[in-house]
Design a protein around this motif. Structure first.
Motif, PDB file in Angstrom:
ATOM      1  N   ARG A 123       0.947  -1.219   0.094  1.00 30.12           N
ATOM      2  CA  ARG A 123      -0.534   0.311   0.472  1.00 30.12           C
ATOM      3  C   ARG A 123       0.818   1.414   0.394  1.00 30.12           C
ATOM      4  O   ARG A 123       0.185   1.995  -0.538  1.00 30.12           O
ATOM      5  CB  ARG A 123      -1.346   0.205   1.409  1.00 30.12           C
ATOM      6  CG  ARG A 123      -2.514  -1.008   1.374  1.00 30.12           C
ATOM      7  CD  ARG A 123      -2.982  -1.046   2.453  1.00 30.12           C
ATOM      8  NE  ARG A 123      -3.411   0.308   2.833  1.00 30.12           N
ATOM      9  CZ  ARG A 123      -4.236   0.691   2.035  1.00 30.12           C
ATOM     10  NH1 ARG A 123      -5.471  -0.194   1.736  1.00 30.12           N
ATOM     11  NH2 ARG A 123      -4.816   1.914   2.481  1.00 30.12           N
ATOM     12  N   ALA A 171       1.960   1.826  -3.317  1.00 26.06           N
ATOM     13  CA  ALA A 171       0.957   2.319  -4.047  1.00 26.06           C
ATOM     14  C   ALA A 171       0.605   4.483  -3.842  1.00 26.06           C
ATOM     15  O   ALA A 171      -0.033   4.674  -4.699  1.00 26.06           O
ATOM     16  CB  ALA A 171      -0.149   1.477  -4.011  1.00 26.06           C
ATOM     17  N   LEU A 180      -1.337   4.000  -1.350  1.00 26.51           N
ATOM     18  CA  LEU A 180      -2.583   4.201  -0.495  1.00 26.51           C
ATOM     19  C   LEU A 180      -1.726   4.383   1.287  1.00 26.51           C
ATOM     20  O   LEU A 180      -2.924   4.861   1.948  1.00 26.51           O
ATOM     21  CB  LEU A 180      -3.180   2.945  -0.647  1.00 26.51           C
ATOM     22  CG  LEU A 180      -3.682   2.551  -2.187  1.00 26.51           C
ATOM     23  CD1 LEU A 180      -4.169   1.370  -2.127  1.00 26.51           C
ATOM     24  CD2 LEU A 180      -4.372   3.574  -2.501  1.00 26.51           C
ATOM     25  N   TYR A 219      -3.267  -2.415  -9.053  1.00 24.99           N
ATOM     26  CA  TYR A 219      -3.034  -3.040  -7.970  1.00 24.99           C
ATOM     27  C   TYR A 219      -4.500  -3.720  -8.463  1.00 24.99           C
ATOM     28  O   TYR A 219      -5.456  -3.379  -8.592  1.00 24.99           O
ATOM     29  CB  TYR A 219      -3.855  -1.955  -7.171  1.00 24.99           C
ATOM     30  CG  TYR A 219      -3.320  -2.075  -5.785  1.00 24.99           C
ATOM     31  CD1 TYR A 219      -3.963  -3.021  -5.236  1.00 24.99           C
ATOM     32  CD2 TYR A 219      -2.499  -0.996  -4.513  1.00 24.99           C
ATOM     33  CE1 TYR A 219      -3.363  -3.551  -4.033  1.00 24.99           C
ATOM     34  CE2 TYR A 219      -1.832  -1.996  -3.509  1.00 24.99           C
ATOM     35  CZ  TYR A 219      -2.998  -2.714  -3.033  1.00 24.99           C
ATOM     36  OH  TYR A 219      -1.900  -2.755  -1.654  1.00 24.99           O
ATOM     37  N   GLU A 230     -10.350   3.643  -3.013  1.00 28.64           N
ATOM     38  CA  GLU A 230      -8.979   2.914  -3.296  1.00 28.64           C
ATOM     39  C   GLU A 230      -8.134   2.790  -4.008  1.00 28.64           C
ATOM     40  O   GLU A 230      -7.812   2.329  -5.161  1.00 28.64           O
ATOM     41  CB  GLU A 230      -8.646   2.266  -2.105  1.00 28.64           C
ATOM     42  CG  GLU A 230      -7.955   3.176  -1.240  1.00 28.64           C
ATOM     43  CD  GLU A 230      -7.725   1.945   0.376  1.00 28.64           C
ATOM     44  OE1 GLU A 230      -7.148   3.051   1.586  1.00 28.64           O
ATOM     45  OE2 GLU A 230      -7.262   0.876   0.513  1.00 28.64           O
ATOM     46  N   THR A 287      -6.718   3.985  -7.967  1.00 28.93           N
ATOM     47  CA  THR A 287      -5.013   3.142  -7.955  1.00 28.93           C
ATOM     48  C   THR A 287      -5.338   2.905 -10.305  1.00 28.93           C
ATOM     49  O   THR A 287      -4.731   2.228 -10.658  1.00 28.93           O
ATOM     50  CB  THR A 287      -5.066   1.652  -7.778  1.00 28.93           C
ATOM     51  OG1 THR A 287      -5.812   0.252  -7.636  1.00 28.93           O
ATOM     52  CG2 THR A 287      -4.361   1.591  -6.617  1.00 28.93           C
TER      53      THR A 287
END
Lengths: 355, 227
Positions: free
Chosen positions: A43, A46, A48, A79, B124, B128
């Motif tokens: 994460r 990414a 996040l 992802y 989320e 992405t």
């Protein structure tokens, strides 16, 4: 061609502290027990999870440093989440196009049709996610991530929520991804089987940190790591199809330490394959046995010996410089008087061909 | 027996008031509900309690304070007069302001719950897939919260139609301007015109019931699809 990641994160009951250098090609597996920080690291890569003091550079592109934090939607990554993540209000095609539409035309390198074909989801396009099986949903999610033409693919235990049959259904697709697309993948897993089949590079994680990292074949045969000490210690060997024996229905595979004989597999000559040998299936003899049903026998030298429990030892053999693990009893090791440098023969009772 | 002119005017005032109030609440309430659903601010509960206040407060109390605020000597009334307008008490504008407060929880709470139920995962995932925060809000959060929007719209609208105490306090009872159906019914009963009271009451009863049937039926379908 490397991925550099340095993250530090402290939460109430967990902290992550990693400094990672991994190749920006092939599949890198983040492997470790639940709660060791694999997902958090993914994460953070990414974007996040925001680690304030982090540093992240992918193949020359910097995504995070002291003065820079590229938000997740501006990072060219794909992802795949652990559980179903398809948008329930969109059908399969709309799900696939959601990311694709947002990628500038000039940056699209994976055609949607190719992603659909690779994952075998053409018959599902008009369906809504709730009409799909778990395996189908995950295939769509993988295709959707591919369709944004990522420069890096992040997969968080994409098979964990599936039963064995569904896993077997998806594996071939993952393996073909690996072969057909030149996209580096970071794959989180706690399944040794998935790692053996998919990974080229292995990162071992423990309690929020990286305990070891290296090419998969080396990592599996390092006696100082827990992998080689466990009951399912195994060796991976890269081999090449050299010829087929039509009469006995066998396939011969060459590797630097000799030639493997396995049950016939319909693969063209010179195909590179991966073989897996469980350490328990490898026995050691001092002389070449000729009166045996075992076909896979290789001259080798003892490299290292480490205890595995109180009754057994793991012996690291080198056959033409290729490491092979053997799990034998401590008594056998004593009777054979195994010491580093000793010339022996390794007998593999069974060999699995992975791809 | 049919509706007289004043009743028809009251009907239009009521529908206009409910429509305008609902629209304003959706526009202001959506970002607020979104923020309430996503924020981790530790004193958020204070704001939530404030928004829920009209649920428990006697409408006359709310109406009284609004009258003070909107009247010629109140801050908002003053402001309006300073800008060359009338004092806001006993005007349709004042009625709209009052209704917005009065119906606020009925719009904000369903929206907040719907946004919270989405969780952070779909957003989320969208991130992405290259969607910016605003993009994610409109293409993921809003469609996934559609049952919340339906509930908020219908409850906000229906609750404003049923408003009585607040309107009485700040709207007065000016036919064609601030007289709404609920007050028209009260007037008819006062004047012993039970026939017209029946007609308006029955109409409101039916309308409210139909709107709620719509909400529950559609939400049932949404949840079946989602399962």
């Amino acid at each position: 061609m490397t991925i550099q990641a340095r993250f530090e994160l402290h939460k109430k009951d967990f902290s992550l502290n990693v400094d990672l250098h991994i190749p920006a090609r092939g599949v890198t597996a983040l492997f470790g027990p639940s709660g060791c920080g694999k997902t958090t690291l993914l994460r953070a890569i990414a974007g996040l999870e925001h680690c304030p003091q982090g540093f992240l550079q992918i193949d020359g592109m910097c995504w995070q440093k002291e003065t820079l934090f590229v938000p997740p939607h501006q990072r060219p990554l794909g992802y795949v989440f652990q559980e179903t993540s398809l948008f329930p209000h969109l059908n399969v095609r709309q799900n696939l196009e959601y990311g694709l539409k947002r990628v500038p035309v000039a940056e699209r390198r994976v055609p949607l049709d190719k992603a659909i074909e690779l994952l075998g989801i053409a018959p599902l396009l008009a369906r809504k996610p709730h009409k799909l099986s778990g395996g189908e949903r995950q295939r769509v999610a993988i295709a959707r991530a591919l369709a944004v033409s990522p420069r890096l693919m992040l997969m968080d235990e994409p098979l964990a929520a599936l039963d064995l049959a569904r896993k077997q259904e998806i594996f071939p697709y993952l393996e073909s991804l690996h072969r057909e697309l030149d996209i580096p993948v970071i794959y989180v897993s706690h399944s040794p089987d998935e790692v053996a089949r998919l990974a080229d590079h292995l990162v071992l994680m423990e309690a929020g940190g990286v305990s070891a990292s290296g090419p998969i074949a080396d990592m599996l045969t390092r006696l100082d790591l827990p992998l080689a000490q466990g009951g399912d210690a195994e060796t991976l060997i890269e081999a090449t199809v050299s010829e087929h024996d039509e009469a006995y229905k066998l396939t011969y595979l060459d590797f630097p330490g000799g030639r493997f004989t396995v049950a016939y597999k319909d693969l063209p000559v010179r195909t590179k394959v991966r073989l897996r040998i469980i350490a328990r299936d490898v026995s050691i003899t001092l002389e070449h046995q000729s009166n045996t049903s075992i076909l896979n026998i290789f001259p080798a030298t003892v490299d290292k010996i480490a205890p595995a429990g109180s009754a057994q030892v793991t012996v690291r053999l080198l056959a033409g410089n290729v490491p092979i693990l053997s799990r034998i009893t401590r008594k056998s090791a004593a009777l054979l008087d195994l010491t580093p440098g000793k010339a022996v023969y390794a007998q593999a009772k069974s060999v699995a061909l992975l791809a | 027996m049919s509706l007289d002119e004043a009743d028809i005017a009251a009907l239009f005032v009521t529908l206009k008031l409910a429509g305008l109030t609902t629209l304003i609440l959706l526009l202001l309430g959506t970002p607020l509900a979104w923020w309430l659903a996503r924020s981790k601010w530790r004193y958020k509960f204070l704001l939530e309690a404030l928004i829920a206040l009209p649920l428990v407060l006697p409408p006359t109390v709310l109406g009284f304070y609004l009258l003070i605020t909107l009247g010629p000597n109140g801050p908002l009334g003053n402001l309006s007069q300073a800008l060359g307008g009338p004092s806001l008490a006993f005007t349709f504008t004042g009625l709209v302001i009052g209704s917005v407060f009065y119906s606020m929880p009925f719009v904000i709470q369903p929206l907040q719950n719907a946004f919270a139920a989405i969780g952070s995962r779909p957003l989320e995932v969208a991130a992405t897939l290259r969607a910016s925060p605003l993009d994610r809000f409109f293409t993921i959060a809003v469609p996934l919260a559609r049952s919340g929007f339906l509930t908020a719209t219908v409850l906000g609208f229906a609750h404003t139609i049923g408003e009585f105490g607040v309107v009485l306090m700040i709207g007065g009872n000016i036919p064609g301007k601030t007289q709404v159906l609920s007050i028209a019914i009260y007037d008819h009963v006062e004047a012993l015109e039970y026939g017209q009271a029946h007609l308006l009451s029955g109409g409101l009863l039916l309308l409210s019931f139909l709107m709620l049937i719509l909400v529950y039926a559609v939400n049932r379908r949404f949840s079946l699809v989602r399962q």
